[in-house]
Design an enzyme around this catalytic site. Sequence first.
Site, PDB file in Angstrom:
ATOM      1  N   CYS A  88       0.800  -1.238   0.000  1.00 57.30           N
ATOM      2  CA  CYS A  88       0.000   0.000   0.000  1.00 57.30           C
ATOM      3  C   CYS A  88       0.829   1.282   0.000  1.00 57.30           C
ATOM      4  CB  CYS A  88      -0.965  -0.016   1.189  1.00 57.30           C
ATOM      5  SG  CYS A  88      -0.149  -0.413   2.733  1.00 57.30           S
ATOM      6  N   HIS A 110      -2.422   6.829   3.860  1.00 58.33           N
ATOM      7  CA  HIS A 110      -1.020   6.834   4.281  1.00 58.33           C
ATOM      8  C   HIS A 110      -0.366   8.141   3.862  1.00 58.33           C
ATOM      9  CE1 HIS A 110      -1.501   2.804   5.463  1.00 58.33           C
ATOM     10  NE2 HIS A 110      -0.767   2.172   4.561  1.00 58.33           N
TER      11      HIS A 110
END
Length: 826
Positions: A615, A708
């Site tokens: 990710c 993120h």
Amino acid sequence: MRILKFGGSSISTPDRVRHVAGIIAREAEQNNVGIVVSAFGGITDLLIEAADAAAIGDDRYRVIARELRERHESAAEELAGAEGLVAVRSKIDAILDEFDDRLHGISLVGECSLRTRDSVLSCGERLSSILVAAALEAKGVAAEACDARNLILTDSNYGNARVDFEVSFERINAHFAEAERVQIVTGFISRDKDSETTTLGRGGSDFTAALLGAALSASSVEIWTDVDGVMSADPRLVTQAFSLPSLSYDELMELSHFGAKVVYPPTVRPARTHHIPLLIRNTLNPGFSGTRIVERSEGNGHPVRGISSINDIALLRLEGDGMVGVPGIAKRLFGALARREISVVLISQASSEHSICFAVEPASVESARIGVEAEFELERRDGFVNDLVIEKDFSVIAVVGEAMSQIPGIAGKVFSVLGENGVNVRAIAQGSSELNISLVVDRRQEARALNAIHDAFFPELAPSAAGRAAASKIPVAILGATGTVGQRMIAWLEDHPWFTVKEVIASEASAGKRYRDAVRWLLPTAMPPDVGDLVVQTLDASVKSPLVLSALDASLAGPVEPELAANGHLVVSNAGAHRMRADVPLLIPEVNPDHLGLIEKQPYQKGAIVTNPNCSTIGLVLALKPLADAFGLGSINVVTMQAASGAGFPGVSSLELIDNLVPFIGGEEEKLESEARKILGRFDGHCIDTADITVSAQCNRVAVLDGHTVCVSLGLQSEANSNDIIEAWSSFSGQPQHLGLPSAPLKPLIYDHSPLAPQPRLHRLAGRGMAVTIGRLRPCAILGHKFVLVSHNTIRGAAGGAILAAEMSVAQSVVAGLAPPAKVEN
Ligand code: ADP
Ligand code: ASP
Ligand code: MG
């Protein structure tokens, strides 16, 4: 006398044999009938597999032999009446013993000649004829098996022998003149003058029936199969195909020559020459009249009668400057092929005479190459003719109809509809009779081409746009469907134009429950109701959907994903297990779509594995790619602040994260460092040459739900100011944008000039969660430049990213038969 032939599909199980015996019994009451049978469904293929295995010393042949024995012995138990059973068993056991001996012999000598193979193959029909006769006897019909090797004489061209009609007709007549019981004749098999077993070519039982019919001047030859006669297209490929009440001999020849397996092409000639009506009928629907083959097409208002296809052919091209205007080139070329007994499926020559293109079966390619290169050795040496160009994985589509010749514009319509559906035509040929237009297309586009042409010529049958769209979506199985990423995948695929979730797979604990009861749904949007209704399956259930999206833990994905790929599935995985495998693309569709070429190196016959990066890697590499292209990358230092959702649910305990940060995420730093090098590496047609960059990463878990954040410092190989860098990001797009893939964001990278950007809460949903937001570009005193980026970890970083990778893989047709559904006009 009527000759009825029952194919393997009609006698694939004892139940079906009993059903066929019922049909024969009824027909025999009214007429004198002769029966021809094929081997039980699938047996000939199995015999070939056993012979091939034995020839290479693979013990699997013993397993097949056992399976063969069990299948026929249990059929004998079920079909033969009590009095007949002992005799039937001894007859079939003798054949099965002979089969075992032959295979043992093949395994000892380590090869199987075509002659031996024919005698192995003969077992299938010999066994089935005995069992069908037994089933009839059990019904009280006087019947007996007849071995056609005693009737049909051929040359010694094993595997595809040519018949001596005169002798065979005499023998057939002599035999039937004496026969008192209903004859159950073995299809497909024959003998040469040395009494060696020969066969008439795959599908040859149809031909046996025509031979018998012609010899005996039968009032009809009826080919009984598992569909309603000859249909406008293969019903397995074209759902709208319909049965044709009549068809001319020529039309049947063309359709069957180009792949309509329903009748073996050589069958037509004896029937036609001897004026024996040919009927194609359905064992499963005996009341239906089927298709009658007639001298001249009766027409049904449609110029096109049928469309057929051969699934796998190779296209070969001879070209060279020395061919132009030189007579005799074609004669020499096809002479060379004929001498090697290579049958040419289709020929097309451009009027410039600079090249001749022809299609052959893949098995003949090597022989064709040797023959043609030897024939043109001198011209090749002098540079007048080039090496034969060989391309594989094509299909031939044939559009057939006698009435086509009177109507202009048919070819134009075929090409325009293929163009509209994105099917590229590689070669075309039209017979001067205009009975047939044949075209060569990429094998993976075969079904699409057939359906598009069928819909265009039979528009009244074409499904509605909405129906077609729904029916043509690709079924998807979600592995790990109850987890965070699995849920995201399911939500993302609601109303997806290409894919539809048909299977949800999760752990034992959820198995058997409806998805809505098994899952703890964590997303703010409602669960798609049709997925909620699906019953959760476990991993050991056999997955049916051709496309599998995997959100499994790496430990489970390790063994499961290759197994699925080996079973023919396209597996697009978000799991880490296979990301670094040398033959597996680690795909960010905007960055390295060419890495899908690695799939050719995978050991699977049909399926494939494609992986989605970690990710945090995805956001980082998307931001690096335009800089790598424009300026070249130097060292890269990365600090991540990763959302809690990335750890799954419940993942990191909330108490650990409140008022805190956890400076460790297992394996994450290593993934970032290695994956970036693979993704940015160069694919040279064989393997990935990893990018020569150094990444140092530090990864932290923070109290953010989704999104993120990554702080990056990097060096560039050439000078670049802020404007240049921002321009490189802002103008960046890739193949997903050019192709308009359904999940592609319009702009994959967005630069936000605000001094406070980017922030997870504000920017994670940019481009529906598929775009990366970058901000705060400024000089770095150590490496040169630094900036911050935010990307959605479970959308672009996992579920959405994997789905985009699946779209890209499907758009590039990396797995045969999986292509984007045709566009539908509303
Ligand atoms: P059998 O075992 O009876 O000889 P085959 O499998 O050889 O049967 O042939 C029947 C099959 O041919 C059908 O199940 C169908 O899938 C296929 N087929 C291909 N093209 C056509 C067509 N145009 N019409 C009917 N069947 C077709
Ligand atoms: N059993 C043979 C084959 O499978 C012949 C036939 O079915 O017609 O090719
Ligand atoms: Mg057949």
